[in-house]
Design a protein around this motif. Structure first.
Motif, PDB file in Angstrom:
ATOM      1  N   THR A   1       0.834  -1.220  -0.109  1.00 41.60           N
ATOM      2  CA  THR A   1      -0.030  -0.014   0.091  1.00 41.60           C
ATOM      3  C   THR A   1       0.886   1.368   0.094  1.00 41.60           C
ATOM      4  N   ALA A   2       1.963   1.175  -0.423  1.00 42.16           N
ATOM      5  CA  ALA A   2       2.773   2.281  -0.747  1.00 42.16           C
ATOM      6  C   ALA A   2       3.566   2.101  -2.024  1.00 42.16           C
ATOM      7  N   ALA A   3       3.969   3.091  -2.553  1.00 46.29           N
ATOM      8  CA  ALA A   3       4.779   3.105  -4.150  1.00 46.29           C
ATOM      9  C   ALA A   3       6.241   2.800  -3.899  1.00 46.29           C
TER      10      ALA A   3
ATOM     11  N   VAL B   1       0.949  -4.235  -6.383  1.00 46.06           N
ATOM     12  CA  VAL B   1       2.062  -3.294  -5.890  1.00 46.06           C
ATOM     13  C   VAL B   1       1.856  -2.181  -7.005  1.00 46.06           C
ATOM     14  N   PRO B   2       1.982  -0.956  -6.284  1.00 46.19           N
ATOM     15  CA  PRO B   2       2.155   0.206  -7.030  1.00 46.19           C
ATOM     16  C   PRO B   2       3.800   0.402  -7.186  1.00 46.19           C
TER      17      PRO B   2
ATOM     18  N   PHE C   1       0.155   7.173  -4.803  1.00 47.20           N
ATOM     19  CA  PHE C   1       0.338   6.556  -3.303  1.00 47.20           C
ATOM     20  C   PHE C   1       1.385   7.148  -2.733  1.00 47.20           C
ATOM     21  N   VAL C   2       1.614   7.302  -1.284  1.00 45.33           N
ATOM     22  CA  VAL C   2       2.773   7.764  -0.752  1.00 45.33           C
ATOM     23  C   VAL C   2       3.916   6.795  -0.839  1.00 45.33           C
ATOM     24  N   PRO C   3       5.241   7.279  -0.954  1.00 44.62           N
ATOM     25  CA  PRO C   3       6.502   6.470  -1.319  1.00 44.62           C
ATOM     26  C   PRO C   3       6.703   5.360  -0.299  1.00 44.62           C
ATOM     27  N   MET C   4       7.190   4.340  -0.626  1.00 38.82           N
ATOM     28  CA  MET C   4       7.487   3.052   0.331  1.00 38.82           C
ATOM     29  C   MET C   4       8.899   3.493   0.777  1.00 38.82           C
ATOM     30  N   LEU C   5       8.935   3.570   2.074  1.00 39.88           N
ATOM     31  CA  LEU C   5      10.374   4.134   2.384  1.00 39.88           C
ATOM     32  C   LEU C   5      10.859   2.794   3.358  1.00 39.88           C
TER      33      LEU C   5
END
Length: 210
Positions: free
Chosen positions: A150-152, A172-173, A202-206
């Motif tokens: 749920t994050a890019a 997955v985004p 989406f918000v970025p995947m950190l």
């Protein structure tokens, strides 16, 4: 603004926008989204829009939650699903009513603490949580029948691909050419098959813990 009539209106909107899986629509209509946002935003909970949940994160737009869930269920009902990015807990709550077990990972401890309280309050006892970097997944519980991110991601997360069962899909985004694309990636006996489901935000995947 949190009545069943308001929820039904959201379901009609999702159906009009192309969501066809009646299981998904039923669960979206039954899930109290206002429980997953701050009280000040509860009057907007059933709008088809993303809303802030603090920590620079958002609760996803209901259409996106429905679309990702529908894509995950296309090949049948997965029993054991990994969610990467618990956030408010809303996506996990939807999944918990459709699959046997949900394993959800969140890197921001405060968000995870709040989500756990919501799962307990809603008696979603088949949701299991972990404070961890989402790029790692949940190796000790792998393999999974499905994974939702749920994050890019800046690239397809390799570690997560290898936590899929053969025949399972990951939704997955992924950032590509300056745009985010929602991908459905199915693991086959000797490879991975990719389908592009369209553009998303989406918000970025950190990485790391917070």
């Amino acid at each position: 603004m949190t009545s069943q009539r308001t929820r039904d209106r959201l379901v009609r909107r999702l159906r009009e926008h192309g969501i066809r899986d009646e299981r998904v629509l039923r669960v979206i209509g039954a899930t109290p989204r206002h429980e997953f946002v701050d009280e000040a935003l509860s009057s907007r909970a059933y709008e088809d829009t993303a809303l802030p949940i603090g920590q620079s994160q958002t609760i996803s737009q209901p259409y996106i939650v429905a679309r990702m869930t529908e894509a995950l269920l296309e090949g049948g009902k997965p029993k054991k699903v990994l969610e990467v990015g618990t956030g408010s807990g809303y996506q996990a709550a939807v999944l918990a009513q459709l699959v046997d077990q949900v394993f959800t990972v969140e890197r921001i401890e405060e968000l995870l603490r709040q989500a756990r309280r919501r799962f307990h309050r809603l008696r979603l006892h088949n949701v299991y949580t972990r404070h961890a970097d989402g790029h790692e997944g949940w190796p000790s519980q792998a393999p999974f029948d499905g994974i939702i991110v749920t994050a890019a991601a800046s690239a397809v997360p390799e570690e997560l691909l290898h936590q899929l069962k053969v025949g399972a899909v990951m939704i997955v985004p992924v950032e590509r050419n300056g745009m985010q694309q929602l991908l459905s990636i199915r693991r086959t006996e000797d490879d991975f098959e990719e389908e592009n489901l369209g553009g998303v935000i989406f918000v970025p995947m950190l990485g790391g813990l917070s």
